[in-house]
Design an enzyme around this catalytic site. Structure first.
Site, PDB file in Angstrom:
ATOM      1  N   LYS A  10       0.832  -1.232  -0.109  1.00 43.16           N
ATOM      2  CA  LYS A  10      -0.111  -0.025  -0.152  1.00 43.16           C
ATOM      3  C   LYS A  10       0.820   1.210  -0.066  1.00 43.16           C
ATOM      4  O   LYS A  10       1.957   1.262   0.289  1.00 43.16           O
ATOM      5  CB  LYS A  10      -0.925   0.110   1.203  1.00 43.16           C
ATOM      6  CG  LYS A  10      -1.998  -1.066   1.389  1.00 43.16           C
ATOM      7  CD  LYS A  10      -2.957  -0.977   2.331  1.00 43.16           C
ATOM      8  CE  LYS A  10      -3.876  -2.215   2.306  1.00 43.16           C
ATOM      9  NZ  LYS A  10      -5.108  -1.925   3.260  1.00 43.16           N
ATOM     10  N   TYR A  50     -12.231  -2.288  -3.514  1.00 44.60           N
ATOM     11  CA  TYR A  50     -12.860  -2.381  -2.407  1.00 44.60           C
ATOM     12  C   TYR A  50     -14.542  -2.415  -2.254  1.00 44.60           C
ATOM     13  O   TYR A  50     -15.012  -2.122  -1.092  1.00 44.60           O
ATOM     14  CB  TYR A  50     -12.169  -1.398  -1.447  1.00 44.60           C
ATOM     15  CG  TYR A  50     -10.890  -1.760  -0.825  1.00 44.60           C
ATOM     16  CD1 TYR A  50     -10.717  -2.768  -0.173  1.00 44.60           C
ATOM     17  CD2 TYR A  50      -9.828  -0.953  -0.996  1.00 44.60           C
ATOM     18  CE1 TYR A  50      -9.494  -3.117   0.494  1.00 44.60           C
ATOM     19  CE2 TYR A  50      -8.437  -1.316  -0.529  1.00 44.60           C
ATOM     20  CZ  TYR A  50      -8.291  -2.306   0.175  1.00 44.60           C
ATOM     21  OH  TYR A  50      -7.260  -2.661   0.749  1.00 44.60           O
ATOM     22  N   PHE A  58     -15.451   3.599   6.879  1.00 47.20           N
ATOM     23  CA  PHE A  58     -14.124   4.054   6.314  1.00 47.20           C
ATOM     24  C   PHE A  58     -13.977   3.930   5.015  1.00 47.20           C
ATOM     25  O   PHE A  58     -12.872   4.132   4.343  1.00 47.20           O
ATOM     26  CB  PHE A  58     -13.281   3.215   7.206  1.00 47.20           C
ATOM     27  CG  PHE A  58     -13.358   1.690   7.097  1.00 47.20           C
ATOM     28  CD1 PHE A  58     -12.837   0.979   5.954  1.00 47.20           C
ATOM     29  CD2 PHE A  58     -13.985   0.692   7.963  1.00 47.20           C
ATOM     30  CE1 PHE A  58     -13.248  -0.359   5.713  1.00 47.20           C
ATOM     31  CE2 PHE A  58     -14.273  -0.418   7.797  1.00 47.20           C
ATOM     32  CZ  PHE A  58     -13.825  -1.333   6.468  1.00 47.20           C
ATOM     33  N   ARG A  86      -1.945 -14.057   4.492  1.00 45.34           N
ATOM     34  CA  ARG A  86      -2.370 -13.501   5.589  1.00 45.34           C
ATOM     35  C   ARG A  86      -1.944 -13.661   6.837  1.00 45.34           C
ATOM     36  O   ARG A  86      -1.651 -12.823   7.645  1.00 45.34           O
ATOM     37  CB  ARG A  86      -4.026 -14.458   5.752  1.00 45.34           C
ATOM     38  CG  ARG A  86      -5.104 -13.971   4.565  1.00 45.34           C
ATOM     39  CD  ARG A  86      -5.344 -12.683   4.296  1.00 45.34           C
ATOM     40  NE  ARG A  86      -5.984 -12.121   5.377  1.00 45.34           N
ATOM     41  CZ  ARG A  86      -6.721 -10.936   5.382  1.00 45.34           C
ATOM     42  NH1 ARG A  86      -7.125 -10.102   4.346  1.00 45.34           N
ATOM     43  NH2 ARG A  86      -7.346 -10.490   6.592  1.00 45.34           N
ATOM     44  N   THR A  92      -5.773  -7.039  10.676  1.00 45.24           N
ATOM     45  CA  THR A  92      -5.997  -5.863  10.094  1.00 45.24           C
ATOM     46  C   THR A  92      -5.400  -4.417  11.043  1.00 45.24           C
ATOM     47  O   THR A  92      -4.698  -3.766  10.412  1.00 45.24           O
ATOM     48  CB  THR A  92      -7.382  -5.539  10.107  1.00 45.24           C
ATOM     49  OG1 THR A  92      -7.673  -6.844   9.118  1.00 45.24           O
ATOM     50  CG2 THR A  92      -7.715  -4.530   9.139  1.00 45.24           C
ATOM     51  N   ARG A 103       2.606  -6.477   9.028  1.00 45.33           N
ATOM     52  CA  ARG A 103       1.715  -5.125   9.607  1.00 45.33           C
ATOM     53  C   ARG A 103       2.503  -4.860  10.984  1.00 45.33           C
ATOM     54  O   ARG A 103       2.329  -3.680  11.220  1.00 45.33           O
ATOM     55  CB  ARG A 103       0.180  -5.286   9.741  1.00 45.33           C
ATOM     56  CG  ARG A 103      -0.434  -5.428   8.420  1.00 45.33           C
ATOM     57  CD  ARG A 103      -1.792  -5.897   8.289  1.00 45.33           C
ATOM     58  NE  ARG A 103      -2.547  -5.455   7.408  1.00 45.33           N
ATOM     59  CZ  ARG A 103      -3.829  -6.124   6.616  1.00 45.33           C
ATOM     60  NH1 ARG A 103      -4.009  -7.187   7.517  1.00 45.33           N
ATOM     61  NH2 ARG A 103      -4.433  -5.571   5.816  1.00 45.33           N
ATOM     62  N   ASN A 113      -1.970   0.353   6.955  1.00 46.77           N
ATOM     63  CA  ASN A 113      -1.603  -0.948   7.469  1.00 46.77           C
ATOM     64  C   ASN A 113      -0.475  -1.950   6.396  1.00 46.77           C
ATOM     65  O   ASN A 113      -0.530  -3.151   6.433  1.00 46.77           O
ATOM     66  CB  ASN A 113      -2.706  -1.902   8.027  1.00 46.77           C
ATOM     67  CG  ASN A 113      -3.812  -2.227   7.035  1.00 46.77           C
ATOM     68  OD1 ASN A 113      -3.483  -2.013   5.809  1.00 46.77           O
ATOM     69  ND2 ASN A 113      -5.041  -2.954   7.174  1.00 46.77           N
ATOM     70  N   HIS A 116      -2.331  -5.298   1.596  1.00 45.79           N
ATOM     71  CA  HIS A 116      -3.505  -6.162   1.281  1.00 45.79           C
ATOM     72  C   HIS A 116      -3.284  -7.624   1.112  1.00 45.79           C
ATOM     73  O   HIS A 116      -2.176  -8.000   0.206  1.00 45.79           O
ATOM     74  CB  HIS A 116      -4.304  -5.481   0.022  1.00 45.79           C
ATOM     75  CG  HIS A 116      -5.218  -6.222  -0.435  1.00 45.79           C
ATOM     76  ND1 HIS A 116      -6.721  -6.127   0.304  1.00 45.79           N
ATOM     77  CD2 HIS A 116      -5.420  -7.194  -1.114  1.00 45.79           C
ATOM     78  CE1 HIS A 116      -7.355  -7.220  -0.330  1.00 45.79           C
ATOM     79  NE2 HIS A 116      -6.641  -7.786  -1.258  1.00 45.79           N
ATOM     80  N   GLU A 127      -9.726 -10.608  -7.471  1.00 40.94           N
ATOM     81  CA  GLU A 127      -8.676  -9.585  -7.375  1.00 40.94           C
ATOM     82  C   GLU A 127      -7.729  -9.534  -8.349  1.00 40.94           C
ATOM     83  O   GLU A 127      -7.213  -8.747  -8.893  1.00 40.94           O
ATOM     84  CB  GLU A 127      -8.186  -9.618  -5.881  1.00 40.94           C
ATOM     85  CG  GLU A 127      -9.359  -9.242  -4.774  1.00 40.94           C
ATOM     86  CD  GLU A 127      -8.935  -9.214  -3.543  1.00 40.94           C
ATOM     87  OE1 GLU A 127      -9.688  -9.049  -2.453  1.00 40.94           O
ATOM     88  OE2 GLU A 127      -7.638  -9.821  -3.283  1.00 40.94           O
TER      89      GLU A 127
HETATM   90  P1  ADP Z   1      -7.832  -6.957   5.549  1.00 44.12           P
HETATM   91  O1  ADP Z   1      -7.186  -5.833   4.681  1.00 44.12           O
HETATM   92  O2  ADP Z   1      -7.178  -7.162   6.587  1.00 44.12           O
HETATM   93  O3  ADP Z   1      -8.599  -7.819   4.749  1.00 44.12           O
HETATM   94  P2  ADP Z   1     -10.490  -5.734   5.746  1.00 44.12           P
HETATM   95  O4  ADP Z   1     -10.747  -6.325   4.550  1.00 44.12           O
HETATM   96  O5  ADP Z   1     -11.527  -5.643   6.751  1.00 44.12           O
HETATM   97  O6  ADP Z   1      -9.144  -5.865   6.378  1.00 44.12           O
HETATM   98  O7  ADP Z   1     -10.472  -3.850   5.485  1.00 44.12           O
HETATM   99  C1  ADP Z   1     -10.067  -3.595   4.110  1.00 44.12           C
HETATM  100  C2  ADP Z   1      -8.793  -2.460   4.561  1.00 44.12           C
HETATM  101  O8  ADP Z   1      -9.957  -1.500   4.957  1.00 44.12           O
HETATM  102  C3  ADP Z   1      -7.942  -2.640   5.820  1.00 44.12           C
HETATM  103  O9  ADP Z   1      -6.769  -3.359   5.155  1.00 44.12           O
HETATM  104  C4  ADP Z   1      -7.870  -1.237   6.146  1.00 44.12           C
HETATM  105  O10 ADP Z   1      -6.797  -0.510   5.345  1.00 44.12           O
HETATM  106  C5  ADP Z   1      -9.134  -0.604   6.147  1.00 44.12           C
HETATM  107  N1  ADP Z   1      -9.871  -0.613   7.258  1.00 44.12           N
HETATM  108  C6  ADP Z   1     -10.402  -1.837   7.969  1.00 44.12           C
HETATM  109  N2  ADP Z   1     -11.074  -1.522   8.891  1.00 44.12           N
HETATM  110  C7  ADP Z   1     -11.035  -0.232   9.271  1.00 44.12           C
HETATM  111  C8  ADP Z   1     -11.285   0.732  10.126  1.00 44.12           C
HETATM  112  N3  ADP Z   1     -12.078   0.165  11.423  1.00 44.12           N
HETATM  113  N4  ADP Z   1     -11.040   1.944   9.862  1.00 44.12           N
HETATM  114  C9  ADP Z   1     -10.507   2.263   9.140  1.00 44.12           C
HETATM  115  N5  ADP Z   1      -9.968   1.628   8.034  1.00 44.12           N
HETATM  116  C10 ADP Z   1     -10.205   0.403   7.913  1.00 44.12           C
HETATM  117 MG    MG Z   2     -10.189  -7.884   3.569  1.00 46.96          MG
END
Ligand code: ADP
Ligand code: MG
Length: 139
Positions: A10, A50, A58, A86, A92, A103, A113, A116, A127
């Site tokens: 990212k 997304y 968010f 993962r 996350t 992370r 973070n 992805h 994807e």
């Molecule tokens: P992951 O990337 O671990 O699969 P998610 O699919 O739940 O997590 O979320 C996608 C992305 O959205 C996260 O990697 C992060 O950048 C952002 N994100 C997730 N939850 C939050 C939150 N509560 N507040 C702000 N950004 C968030």
């Molecule tokens: Mg995800």
């Protein structure tokens, strides 16, 4: 069984100059890059990527972040690649991510973070197709 997953380094991680460190971690874990692309996503591209999170509070901030600078998009190939990546990424929220994960090392907070990774075979397939035509994947 060998499978493919989509990874994104990212914008926050690219700005921290840790592209090399992150790719090194993939390779050490047996995840082989088979396609790689550096790009700046249009906001619309991030919104499409997304789309599952469209109704989350968010969403707009996330898509602004993901289009704020260069990213590296990769296909990683290897045994159990989806779960392996993962595990390598960590939770996350970097504050909750296990020590030694990407992370924990490079994430600043739950939004910024660093990486992805696809979360299932279905999303990996989707994807991968979102960013790469099959002919751009190395065999
Ligand atoms: P992951 O990337 O671990 O699969 P998610 O699919 O739940 O997590 O979320 C996608 C992305 O959205 C996260 O990697 C992060 O950048 C952002 N994100 C997730 N939850 C939050 C939150 N509560 N507040 C702000 N950004 C968030
Ligand atoms: Mg995800």
């Amino acid at each position: 069984m060998s499978e493919r997953t989509l990874a994104i380094i990212k914008p926050d991680a690219v700005k921290k100059h840790v592209i090399g460190d992150i790719i090194h971690r993939y390779e050490q874990a047996g995840l082989r890059p088979v396609a790689m692309r550096m790009m700046v996503m249009a906001k619309q591209t991030a919104e499409g990527f997304y789309a599952v999170h469209k109704s989350r509070p968010f969403f707009d901030s996330l898509c602004t972040f993901m289009s704020s600078g260069p990213v590296v998009v990769l296909i990683l190939s290897g045994d159990n690649a989806i779960k392996k990546n993962r595990d390598l990424m960590g939770a996350t929220d970097p504050a909750k991510a296990d020590k030694g994960t990407i992370r924990a090392a490079h994430g600043a907070n739950i939004e910024f973070n660093a990486v992805h990774g696809s979360d299932s075979p279905e999303t990996a397939k989707q994807e991968i197709a979102y960013f790469f035509p099959e002919m751009d994947v190395v065999r």
